[in-house]
Design a protein around this motif. Structure first.
Motif, PDB file in Angstrom:
ATOM      1  N   LEU A  45       0.829  -1.201   0.000  1.00  0.00           N
ATOM      2  CA  LEU A  45       0.000   0.000   0.000  1.00  0.00           C
ATOM      3  C   LEU A  45       0.863   1.250   0.000  1.00  0.00           C
ATOM      4  O   LEU A  45       2.005   1.234   0.453  1.00  0.00           O
ATOM      5  CB  LEU A  45      -0.889   0.024   1.250  1.00  0.00           C
ATOM      6  CG  LEU A  45      -1.741  -1.208   1.527  1.00  0.00           C
ATOM      7  CD1 LEU A  45      -2.487  -1.030   2.851  1.00  0.00           C
ATOM      8  CD2 LEU A  45      -2.717  -1.468   0.398  1.00  0.00           C
ATOM      9  N   TYR A 102      -8.894   0.522  -1.746  1.00  0.00           N
ATOM     10  CA  TYR A 102      -8.418   1.575  -0.846  1.00  0.00           C
ATOM     11  C   TYR A 102      -8.531   1.089   0.584  1.00  0.00           C
ATOM     12  O   TYR A 102      -9.403   0.280   0.920  1.00  0.00           O
ATOM     13  CB  TYR A 102      -9.231   2.858  -1.028  1.00  0.00           C
ATOM     14  CG  TYR A 102      -8.911   3.527  -2.345  1.00  0.00           C
ATOM     15  CD1 TYR A 102      -7.848   4.414  -2.452  1.00  0.00           C
ATOM     16  CD2 TYR A 102      -9.656   3.257  -3.482  1.00  0.00           C
ATOM     17  CE1 TYR A 102      -7.531   5.007  -3.657  1.00  0.00           C
ATOM     18  CE2 TYR A 102      -9.354   3.848  -4.695  1.00  0.00           C
ATOM     19  CZ  TYR A 102      -8.280   4.721  -4.776  1.00  0.00           C
ATOM     20  OH  TYR A 102      -7.969   5.302  -5.981  1.00  0.00           O
ATOM     21  N   TYR A 103      -7.633   1.618   1.419  1.00  0.00           N
ATOM     22  CA  TYR A 103      -7.551   1.169   2.801  1.00  0.00           C
ATOM     23  C   TYR A 103      -7.288   2.343   3.730  1.00  0.00           C
ATOM     24  O   TYR A 103      -6.618   3.312   3.345  1.00  0.00           O
ATOM     25  CB  TYR A 103      -6.390   0.164   2.966  1.00  0.00           C
ATOM     26  CG  TYR A 103      -6.541  -1.063   2.117  1.00  0.00           C
ATOM     27  CD1 TYR A 103      -7.142  -2.205   2.628  1.00  0.00           C
ATOM     28  CD2 TYR A 103      -6.110  -1.076   0.792  1.00  0.00           C
ATOM     29  CE1 TYR A 103      -7.313  -3.331   1.837  1.00  0.00           C
ATOM     30  CE2 TYR A 103      -6.269  -2.201  -0.001  1.00  0.00           C
ATOM     31  CZ  TYR A 103      -6.867  -3.327   0.519  1.00  0.00           C
ATOM     32  OH  TYR A 103      -7.043  -4.433  -0.258  1.00  0.00           O
ATOM     33  N   VAL A 109      -5.404   2.682   7.359  1.00  0.00           N
ATOM     34  CA  VAL A 109      -4.547   1.896   8.242  1.00  0.00           C
ATOM     35  C   VAL A 109      -4.164   2.780   9.420  1.00  0.00           C
ATOM     36  O   VAL A 109      -3.721   3.923   9.231  1.00  0.00           O
ATOM     37  CB  VAL A 109      -3.279   1.401   7.507  1.00  0.00           C
ATOM     38  CG1 VAL A 109      -2.410   0.573   8.436  1.00  0.00           C
ATOM     39  CG2 VAL A 109      -3.659   0.600   6.264  1.00  0.00           C
ATOM     40  N   VAL A 156      -7.046  -2.163  10.132  1.00  0.00           N
ATOM     41  CA  VAL A 156      -7.120  -2.018   8.677  1.00  0.00           C
ATOM     42  C   VAL A 156      -8.579  -1.886   8.271  1.00  0.00           C
ATOM     43  O   VAL A 156      -9.404  -2.738   8.601  1.00  0.00           O
ATOM     44  CB  VAL A 156      -6.477  -3.227   7.959  1.00  0.00           C
ATOM     45  CG1 VAL A 156      -6.578  -3.066   6.446  1.00  0.00           C
ATOM     46  CG2 VAL A 156      -5.027  -3.413   8.398  1.00  0.00           C
ATOM     47  N   GLU A 157      -8.884  -0.811   7.579  1.00  0.00           N
ATOM     48  CA  GLU A 157     -10.210  -0.601   6.993  1.00  0.00           C
ATOM     49  C   GLU A 157     -10.072  -0.870   5.500  1.00  0.00           C
ATOM     50  O   GLU A 157      -9.305  -0.202   4.816  1.00  0.00           O
ATOM     51  CB  GLU A 157     -10.670   0.844   7.199  1.00  0.00           C
ATOM     52  CG  GLU A 157     -10.729   1.264   8.642  1.00  0.00           C
ATOM     53  CD  GLU A 157     -10.776   2.778   8.803  1.00  0.00           C
ATOM     54  OE1 GLU A 157     -10.762   3.521   7.796  1.00  0.00           O
ATOM     55  OE2 GLU A 157     -10.801   3.230   9.957  1.00  0.00           O
ATOM     56  N   TRP A 158     -10.805  -1.836   5.003  1.00  0.00           N
ATOM     57  CA  TRP A 158     -10.779  -2.169   3.586  1.00  0.00           C
ATOM     58  C   TRP A 158     -12.081  -1.652   2.982  1.00  0.00           C
ATOM     59  O   TRP A 158     -13.156  -2.159   3.289  1.00  0.00           O
ATOM     60  CB  TRP A 158     -10.633  -3.663   3.415  1.00  0.00           C
ATOM     61  CG  TRP A 158     -10.757  -4.196   2.018  1.00  0.00           C
ATOM     62  CD1 TRP A 158     -10.658  -3.514   0.838  1.00  0.00           C
ATOM     63  CD2 TRP A 158     -11.002  -5.549   1.668  1.00  0.00           C
ATOM     64  NE1 TRP A 158     -10.818  -4.366  -0.213  1.00  0.00           N
ATOM     65  CE2 TRP A 158     -11.028  -5.623   0.261  1.00  0.00           C
ATOM     66  CE3 TRP A 158     -11.190  -6.709   2.409  1.00  0.00           C
ATOM     67  CZ2 TRP A 158     -11.254  -6.818  -0.412  1.00  0.00           C
ATOM     68  CZ3 TRP A 158     -11.416  -7.898   1.738  1.00  0.00           C
ATOM     69  CH2 TRP A 158     -11.437  -7.948   0.335  1.00  0.00           C
ATOM     70  N   TYR A 159     -11.973  -0.634   2.143  1.00  0.00           N
ATOM     71  CA  TYR A 159     -13.153  -0.030   1.525  1.00  0.00           C
ATOM     72  C   TYR A 159     -13.464  -0.765   0.235  1.00  0.00           C
ATOM     73  O   TYR A 159     -12.866  -0.521  -0.801  1.00  0.00           O
ATOM     74  CB  TYR A 159     -12.910   1.462   1.278  1.00  0.00           C
ATOM     75  CG  TYR A 159     -12.783   2.208   2.578  1.00  0.00           C
ATOM     76  CD1 TYR A 159     -13.904   2.674   3.231  1.00  0.00           C
ATOM     77  CD2 TYR A 159     -11.538   2.402   3.179  1.00  0.00           C
ATOM     78  CE1 TYR A 159     -13.807   3.330   4.451  1.00  0.00           C
ATOM     79  CE2 TYR A 159     -11.433   3.060   4.393  1.00  0.00           C
ATOM     80  CZ  TYR A 159     -12.558   3.509   5.019  1.00  0.00           C
ATOM     81  OH  TYR A 159     -12.459   4.145   6.226  1.00  0.00           O
TER      82      TYR A 159
END
Length: 136
Positions: free
Chosen positions: A12, A43-44, A46, A119-122
């Protein structure tokens, strides 16, 4: 809670939101506008804690090795392959104030690896996955 297995490291790149939590949307908008594919890549978000302060980055998945250098982004980092504990948040745009609560719940799980970043994974405008690496 579910388990997600990342078969390979995620590479990333992106920028820190120095005014966290203010400015997250603007940082993502700038990152998306900068990239030729716009929304056609993962998109992430972190984040982790350092000395009681949340360090938060808006990030995109690298499409090829060295891509991060092309865009003069602040940093690049890897999310390790392996098993992650995860919670899917639907209609996440209307629930941004509750995302911290999802991660609080994940952090309390004994299976989460010590020091693991949030971690946010959109996945879309409707679906976002909150993940933390499992120690299993």
């Amino acid at each position: 809670m579910q388990k997600i297995v990342l078969p390979k490291d995620l590479h990333l790149f992106g920028n820190r939101v120095h005014t966290f939590p203010v400015g997250i949307k603007e940082s993502f908008d700038a990152l998306i506008a900068m990239l030729p594919e716009g929304l056609e890549r993962p998109y992430y978000g972190v984040s982790w804690m350092e000395a009681g302060v949340v360090i938060y980055y808006t990030m995109a998945a690298e499409k090829f090795s060295g891509e991060a250098k092309l865009y003069s982004c602040e940093t690049n980092l890897n999310i390790e392959k392996g098993e992650y504990l995860a919670v899917t948040v639907r209609d996440w745009m209307s629930k941004t104030d509750s995302i911290k609560d999802v991660f609080d719940g994940l952090m309390k799980d004994k299976r989460v690896a010590t020091g693991a970043p949030c971690v946010e994974w959109y996945k879309s405008d409707e679906e976002m996955v909150c993940m933390m690496k499992s120690n299993a």
